[in-house]
Design an enzyme around this catalytic site. Structure first.
Site, PDB file in Angstrom:
ATOM      1  CB  CYS A  98      -0.945  -0.015   1.195  1.00 45.06           C
ATOM      2  SG  CYS A  98      -0.152  -0.351   2.773  1.00 45.06           S
ATOM      3  CG  HIS A 101      -0.455   4.466   3.958  1.00 43.97           C
ATOM      4  ND1 HIS A 101      -1.250   4.281   5.067  1.00 43.97           N
ATOM      5  CD2 HIS A 101       0.029   3.225   3.648  1.00 43.97           C
ATOM      6  CE1 HIS A 101      -1.257   2.993   5.398  1.00 43.97           C
ATOM      7  NE2 HIS A 101      -0.504   2.342   4.560  1.00 43.97           N
TER       8      HIS A 101
END
Lengths: 353, 353, 353, 353
Positions: free
Chosen positions: D149, D242
């Protein structure tokens, strides 16, 4: 409908005003006719004057709208008010006297004797106050208000119970979201790793507004409902969604299944009229043992319902449960928009002449 | 005192066990005699087996202690138990039968008829159960317990009110800290931007434990206090400190100032005996309108007091207020240590023969 | 010492001012001589004018002190300044010209050529600027400053590395605490479930202040150190403690153990002089793989040290690591107090004549 | 298309599996053919076996699907794998050998020489590895993977820069969301009021995966790209999204406007093919000084884009900026679905024979 009605938004740059802008995007009956704000913002494009805080992105259609002053003269059919209480009282009265229907989220006129404190599922008959209000003010304009964000989540669940079983006493302890305090509102230093056990003026509203909302309209006035409410209000570290721990006693104590049935089957005028913003279910009952939760359940029914769970007997009053409402949707702008939809459906929003 | 008594800590690597280790550092009466934990940790140094979660640093003195199994045979005068409830029942009984005084924070034996559910400020006379317990088990060992973390914060405030005015009904809605769930406990994904309206088994404890604690010891048994409690328990995004919104009614309704006076002037045996861990004030009353707050007030009186604020009349019961207790200090290890101090002061902790 | 020196605190009601009040309680060399604040607070008792935000309780000794205006005339030997930058520049100059030693945490005079940007462990020789400063201002008063909160945590780790190996390039990405923004500072709506990738003016300070601090005093001026710094600053949802991810390259590349040794063995003048607020270890090195962490490590050495961990080779520069500093203790009031202690030890704080 | 392809979801009850279920609702090309999970869940309806953690409600269509074991034999055309790495290696190989196309989000096979680490915007030519893989395994089935990710958010921004200017060095410091750790994942006690400076195995992935993704396919193999990456990974108190602070140097240093242009104009095969899950803009550039922010920007382009902001010169490398990616959409299930869409568009997903 031949054309959409033009809505003005007073206090458009505030957190409630922003929700109006977001919820009015693609509204089938209303279009944004004007955005108005206080002195410093007037003349600026909306996106420049506004620090956008709604989680959904700022709608394209509003970005370049120029902010007008909050004074009558707007080219609109009616106005929504998301004004702060410091100025809402006077400004809303000015607009009403100038002939505008004012659909307000502010607290100032909620308890005025001839101003409906309207929840379309509960007291649409309170709209009969409006002709009296017009008469008093000698104007074609008028003011309609919606309740405080904590009140409305509560009263949507109380209404079917009161009708069916007669409320006697209601105790409510709230855990309220940060967005209820506006922006910048609560400092991060105050609420990180913390709970605040006090919200100024909140308990008074929660203890009085439901009695007007659930009151009886009779011969030109609203007789307050006669039960007692005790509120203890807290601010918790949650973005959106007020959670309320409720216990209640009734004149005719229901069984648990009767109580659940009264809540879950509750449907009313907005559902019958199929108003665009009406939730399919004004009250959603969850049976999972650990619900409702703000983050998981606040957007059920697009944030327009009260979500109830953990219904169980109370050793002191009759039953206790938790309920949840989205404080900036059904608790503010969404409530006002539903009010305007009911007004239009009832032919009371033909617009400013 | 000629020498410090040696305390064993059962469940030393858990969150409650860690608090025991931290609070026993430099204790004037007790010293750490042994640390014991479950299978995988046995034989390891404490600092290697333990994922330290107490905000204060791990005390030097405990780092290299080797973990023993949780079985009788420890070279100590008595044991503290911070064991999980899955094993505490059996293990604590084993230690008691083997002659150890067991000062437990676990729930398993709290409601046993001849086990004191001890709060030194409230029911020191319940220690008279111990001879009966010893007789039943035919052992010089015995078990003493302290209440659930939510109960103890509540009951410290209820005790002086019950004595002075006679409680009738108590409604409490809790907003409990994360540390109350142990480690790893609550997932961050569950509680970020959220409140959890359910804590398994918690409401039952809060609704029953105070009735035993405030009960009357008479002729070999404790008669439960006769008032009713309703609890609604929630988990909020706070590290330490349980906040509780309380309302209560009384047989003899006090004035507000009488109620405040009863709380603020509450002193009892631990204060008279000047026990090392006794708070100077078991109940601290704050008059600021927005207190108590977990982050600001949880360490008052070193976390050993209940902090009360927002005392005001209740439209349903007589008075309502918020209270706060430090759930891992007075609500767990600190409570057990105070219990042990009272036992010692009363000559009941001469240690294992 | 015959008597304690009287310290005035300018900006006493702000978040930095509050830390001064808290840290000066029981200080062995200084006592609180006066509290001063801006217009609205003047004449009020400290506890009434101040919304106390420091986690430790407000010290008793300060509660009833009456706030003076921030103007020369205070009956003190020197002043600490926690003033906001909007007024610190002028007010601090006024006090210096009036003969007061001014020990400032504000940014305004940090980069003035003859004002020491003092870190007692690093550049005590920069105090030689003071006679020049006094000469320029023709006053017995003067100004000494401490660095920005992010800078000081960084530069305490950089200093021993620069001395030993010669820094070439330093890249730092910060994750800064909420308290660094003052009160009310960051709105809870902005930072809940979020990170803010921008802090106004912060990166400029971090990229320039270390070059002055690590510069060489020579013939009446400080020659800037010659290495390059790149900073990227972020605000995260943490109460106290700035975390910084650093990578650095050196003229003489050390081995990992040489680098660790340089950090861990760093001691300097404040440690030699045993100044009351000096940390025993200015840099603490942790070897656990997941440290430092703000909540667990910010209070090591009473918040006066930089805590370093995760030291490992960097594929781009030579080494990378994380460091942590307590932004309101060593990063603000604690730094200024240590500065004042050094001044006193050096005979430069005999007080206002 | 004559009919939708049936997709099986391996690891359906996990956090990645749940995202697959949510994103596949109303997918124009795929329908849910089977849900599979580990031992204890097999045979149960999905809603009973699954603790739903995706913010959007659990889709109706999946609630009553019965969970199968994770073994070949599922009646589907291909499978998505959201399996934990502890079992993904073997199970995915089993499915591939049994003739199923396996579109995996797990890390196990990412670096296998003949397994594409596919990002459709960047390296669709790496699909030429599949015939080689089939040949090796002598099966009509095969495995395609998507990156970690953190990697994928980064590499979407690096790709157009690498093509245009030739990357030399990339430094990245991450602030990663809680959902990246799965459920229960990070304990609330660890991350409240805290940042964790370590994520096991993460830095290794971020420092190696981009070199394969940006590598050249040539004669049956992928030559790694030749630039250096340094990663420092942190966990912050954010639900999803993120954030990464990046700095980079280039063989041909661009101007700022050239760099912005390269990012903002980046379009590739998925956009040309108009794949259903393809973001209109794979990289979104924001010019506001304080963006991107996780809560405000993670759902841009339905969570399928990398959002870049704060582009500015770097005193050490050439340019620095912040970027943001939605870790459970483009960073996991959404990436795999886009991979499957590309496979279908390329005729490589005719399904299991």
């Amino acid at each position: 409908m031949t054309r959409k009605l033009r809505a003005g938004v007073l206090g458009a740059t505030g957190t409630v005003g922003q929700r109006f802008i977001q919820l009015l995007e693609d509204h089938p009956w209303f279009e944004l006719g004007a955005v108005a704000a206080s002195g410093r913002s007037v003349g600026k494009p909306f996106q420049r004057a506004c620090s956008w805080k709604v989680p959904e992105p700022m709608p394209e259609y509003a970005r370049d709208r120029i902010l007008s002053p909050c004074r009558p003269g707007l080219e609109v059919d009616f106005v929504f008010s998301g004004l702060p209480s410091s100025i809402a009282g006077v400004v809303e009265s000015d607009f009403a006297r100038a002939g505008y229907p004012v659909v307000s989220n502010s607290k100032n006129h909620r308890m005025d004797e001839d101003v409906p404190l309207l929840v379309p599922e509960i007291n649409p008959d309170h709209l009969e106050l409006i002709p009296l209000q017009k008469k008093r003010t000698r104007s074609s304009g008028f003011i309609v208000t919606n309740p405080n964000c904590t009140t409305i989540a509560l009263v949507l669940a109380l209404a079917p119970l009161h009708r069916a079983f007669g409320l006697e006493r209601v105790s409510v302890v709230t855990m309220q979201a940060l967005s209820g305090a506006g922006y910048p509102g609560v400092s991060s230093l105050d609420v990180t790793d913390n709970v605040l056990p006090f919200i100024e003026g909140e308990e008074e509203k929660v203890e009085t507004e439901p009695l007007k909302i659930l009151g009886q309209y009779k011969e030109g006035q609203v007789d307050r409902a006669e039960f007692r409410i005790s509120a203890q209000c807290h601010r918790v570290n949650v973005q959106d969604g007020h959670l309320e721990a409720v216990s209640a006693s009734f004149r005719q104590r229901p069984s648990r299944s009767e109580l659940v049935e009264a809540l879950a089957s509750f449907r009313s005028l907005p559902q019958a009229l199929n108003l665009p913003s009406a939730p399919r279910r004004p009250v959603v009952c969850l049976e999972e043992p650990d619900r409702p939760q703000p983050r998981l359940d606040r957007t059920l029914e697009k944030g327009m319902a009260t979500v109830v769970g953990r219904i169980r007997p109370c050793p002191i009053l009759d039953f206790k449960f938790d309920l949840l409402g989205h404080n900036t949707i059904r608790g503010a702008a969404g409530a006002a928009i539903l009010n305007a939809e009911l007004l239009l459906a009832r032919g009371m929003l033909e617009g400013k002449q």
